[in-house]
Scaffold this motif. Structure first.
Motif, PDB file in Angstrom:
ATOM      1  N   ILE A 160       1.360 -23.479 -30.227  1.00 24.70           N
ATOM      2  CA  ILE A 160       0.674 -22.948 -28.983  1.00 24.70           C
ATOM      3  C   ILE A 160       1.023 -21.664 -28.815  1.00 24.70           C
TER       4      ILE A 160
ATOM      5  N   ASP B  46       2.529 -15.850 -19.754  1.00 25.49           N
ATOM      6  CA  ASP B  46       3.850 -15.636 -19.253  1.00 25.49           C
ATOM      7  C   ASP B  46       3.723 -14.537 -18.380  1.00 25.49           C
TER       8      ASP B  46
ATOM      9  N   LEU C 258      -1.162 -30.331 -24.231  1.00 23.24           N
ATOM     10  CA  LEU C 258      -1.493 -29.074 -24.161  1.00 23.24           C
ATOM     11  C   LEU C 258      -2.674 -28.641 -24.545  1.00 23.24           C
TER      12      LEU C 258
ATOM     13  N   LEU D  24      -3.826 -28.410 -17.197  1.00 22.69           N
ATOM     14  CA  LEU D  24      -2.791 -27.227 -17.606  1.00 22.69           C
ATOM     15  C   LEU D  24      -1.598 -27.695 -17.672  1.00 22.69           C
TER      16      LEU D  24
ATOM     17  N   ALA E 181      -6.615 -19.844 -19.532  1.00 22.01           N
ATOM     18  CA  ALA E 181      -5.207 -20.070 -20.216  1.00 22.01           C
ATOM     19  C   ALA E 181      -5.212 -21.761 -20.012  1.00 22.01           C
ATOM     20  N   ASP E 182      -4.376 -22.272 -21.135  1.00 22.18           N
ATOM     21  CA  ASP E 182      -4.037 -23.642 -20.977  1.00 22.18           C
ATOM     22  C   ASP E 182      -2.780 -24.062 -20.394  1.00 22.18           C
ATOM     23  N   GLY E 183      -2.037 -22.962 -19.837  1.00 27.91           N
ATOM     24  CA  GLY E 183      -0.821 -23.148 -19.362  1.00 27.91           C
ATOM     25  C   GLY E 183      -0.115 -22.123 -18.898  1.00 27.91           C
ATOM     26  N   LEU E 184       1.116 -22.446 -18.164  1.00 31.98           N
ATOM     27  CA  LEU E 184       1.845 -21.166 -17.693  1.00 31.98           C
ATOM     28  C   LEU E 184       3.142 -21.457 -18.323  1.00 31.98           C
TER      29      LEU E 184
ATOM     30  N   VAL F 179      -1.084 -19.877 -23.822  1.00 38.45           N
ATOM     31  CA  VAL F 179      -0.366 -19.855 -22.493  1.00 38.45           C
ATOM     32  C   VAL F 179      -0.041 -18.560 -21.969  1.00 38.45           C
TER      33      VAL F 179
ATOM     34  N   CYS G  85       1.389 -17.531 -26.785  1.00 39.63           N
ATOM     35  CA  CYS G  85       1.746 -17.368 -25.577  1.00 39.63           C
ATOM     36  C   CYS G  85       1.529 -15.794 -25.424  1.00 39.63           C
TER      37      CYS G  85
END
Ligand code: PEP
Ligand code: MN
Length: 338
Positions: free
Chosen positions: A234, A270, A91, A96, A293-296, A268, A236
């Motif tokens: 990470i 949310d 990640l 992503l 963002a690097d993720g969800l 990430v 969020c």
């Protein structure tokens, strides 16, 4: 204080600098970048003022870090951090990462159904709470170890990794035994003893922003974890308290570029807890991806009407699939893959 080594510094020179730092009673933390090595020095820095390290061969410069957080700062580590989630999943890079699943683990059937659905939709990590931080003591508190076991089983059946929340220092080893990523929830962002404990782990930690935490407080919370030697953090962004009541929280979209500027840690979004309604999940997820963002992390439930927690913001599996399809287009537009 950070010590920047010259690009051509030898191993011996590097070892000598580390030895000098330790001899002064300070703790060196090393950041190995693509270009050069940086050493962060933790502890009272007065000793360094008396015994300057600039003169040691191999040292390029010694700089104070003026920000209150040190190890999470871009000064300490100029390159983006990529967190290894195990199982070949990383990640923080171009790809992503999507974490999806129910708010709470309720039973085996619903968890397996959701895990299979989110896997089909393109998620790589299964989310689900076994220890739930509920506003009311009368609300469902989670299945505890039974829930952790179900998460592990569902992960095995689907090939997903698992993220789950740790609420209490007494359960660190228990949760770490079952989780691939340990989640620290918004309500515990400033539980400093808990942060120190997960800092002792060598597992990734998903640290959620506190309901009313500033970005500086958020980064200082992360600093607690890194200061114990765990760099796999990470961040969020999950929405903060504002005067607005139409949404459950206000998603602070600007936190992403601000954190990216200040820190090397991945972020990430949310969109579930921030919007508080399934209808806002898609647009907020798209915004998160667009802003870098690097993720969800997204809540999905096979029957949101009967959910034991956070039903109104949970997506049906089929809606998750369409949310992912749209977010994928946004990712492509900003040079990422999803
Ligand atoms: C959750 O992820 O289910 C949760 C409780 O989130 P937060 O800590 O952001 O409220
Ligand atoms: Mn929830």
């Amino acid at each position: 204080m950070i010590i920047v080594m010259k690009p051509g510094a030898t191993k011996r020179q590097f070892a000598h600098v580390l030895a000098r730092i330790k001899a002064l009673g300070l703790k060196p933390m090393v950041s190995q970048g693509t270009e050069r090595t940086i050493i962060g020095v933790i502890g009272p820095e007065d000793a360094l003022r008396v015994q300057p390290l600039e003169v040691i061969p191999g040292v390029e410069k010694v700089m104070p870090v003026l920000k209150p957080y040190k190890l999470v700062s871009r000064e300490f580590k100029p390159d983006d951090s990529i967190v290894d989630l195990g199982g070949g999943l990383k990640l923080g890079g171009k790809q992503l990462v999507v974490m999806a699943g129910p708010c709470s683990v309720e039973n085996r059937a619903m968890l397996f159904e959701t895990a299979r659905a989110v896997k089909r939709g393109g998620a790589q990590v299964l989310r689900g709470g076994a220890f739930k931080p509920r506003s009311s003591p009368y609300a469902f508190q989670g299945l505890r170890e039974e829930g952790l076991k179900l998460l592990r089983d569902a992960a095995k059946a689907t090939g997903l990794r698992v993220v789950t929340e740790l609420l209490d220092t007494r359960d660190v080893q228990l949760v770490a035994r079952y989780a691939d990523i340990v989640q620290i929830g918004a309500r515990n962002m400033q539980n400093f003893e808990l942060l120190k404990e997960v800092g002792q782990l060598r597992k990734p930690v998903l640290l959620k922003r506190g309901l009313s935490a500033t970005i500086t407080e958020f980064l200082l919370a992360a600093e607690y974890i890194l200061s114990q030697g765990n760099f796999k953090v990470i961040l969020c962004e999950r929405g903060i308290r504002t005067f607005e009541t139409q949404t459950r929280f206000t998603l602070d979209i600007s936190a992403v570029p601000v954190i990216k500027k200040l820190s090397h840690l991945p972020v990430v979004i949310d969109p579930s807890h921030s919007g508080g309604s399934w209808e806002y999940v898609g647009p907020l997820a798209n915004a998160g991806v667009a802003v870098g963002a690097d993720g969800l992390i997204i809540e999905v439930h096979p029957n949101p009407e009967t959910a034991l927690s956070d039903g109104p913001q949970s997506l049906l599996p089929k809606t998750f699939v369409s949310v992912m399809r749209d977010a994928r287009k946004v990712a492509r537009a900003v040079g990422r893959t999803l």
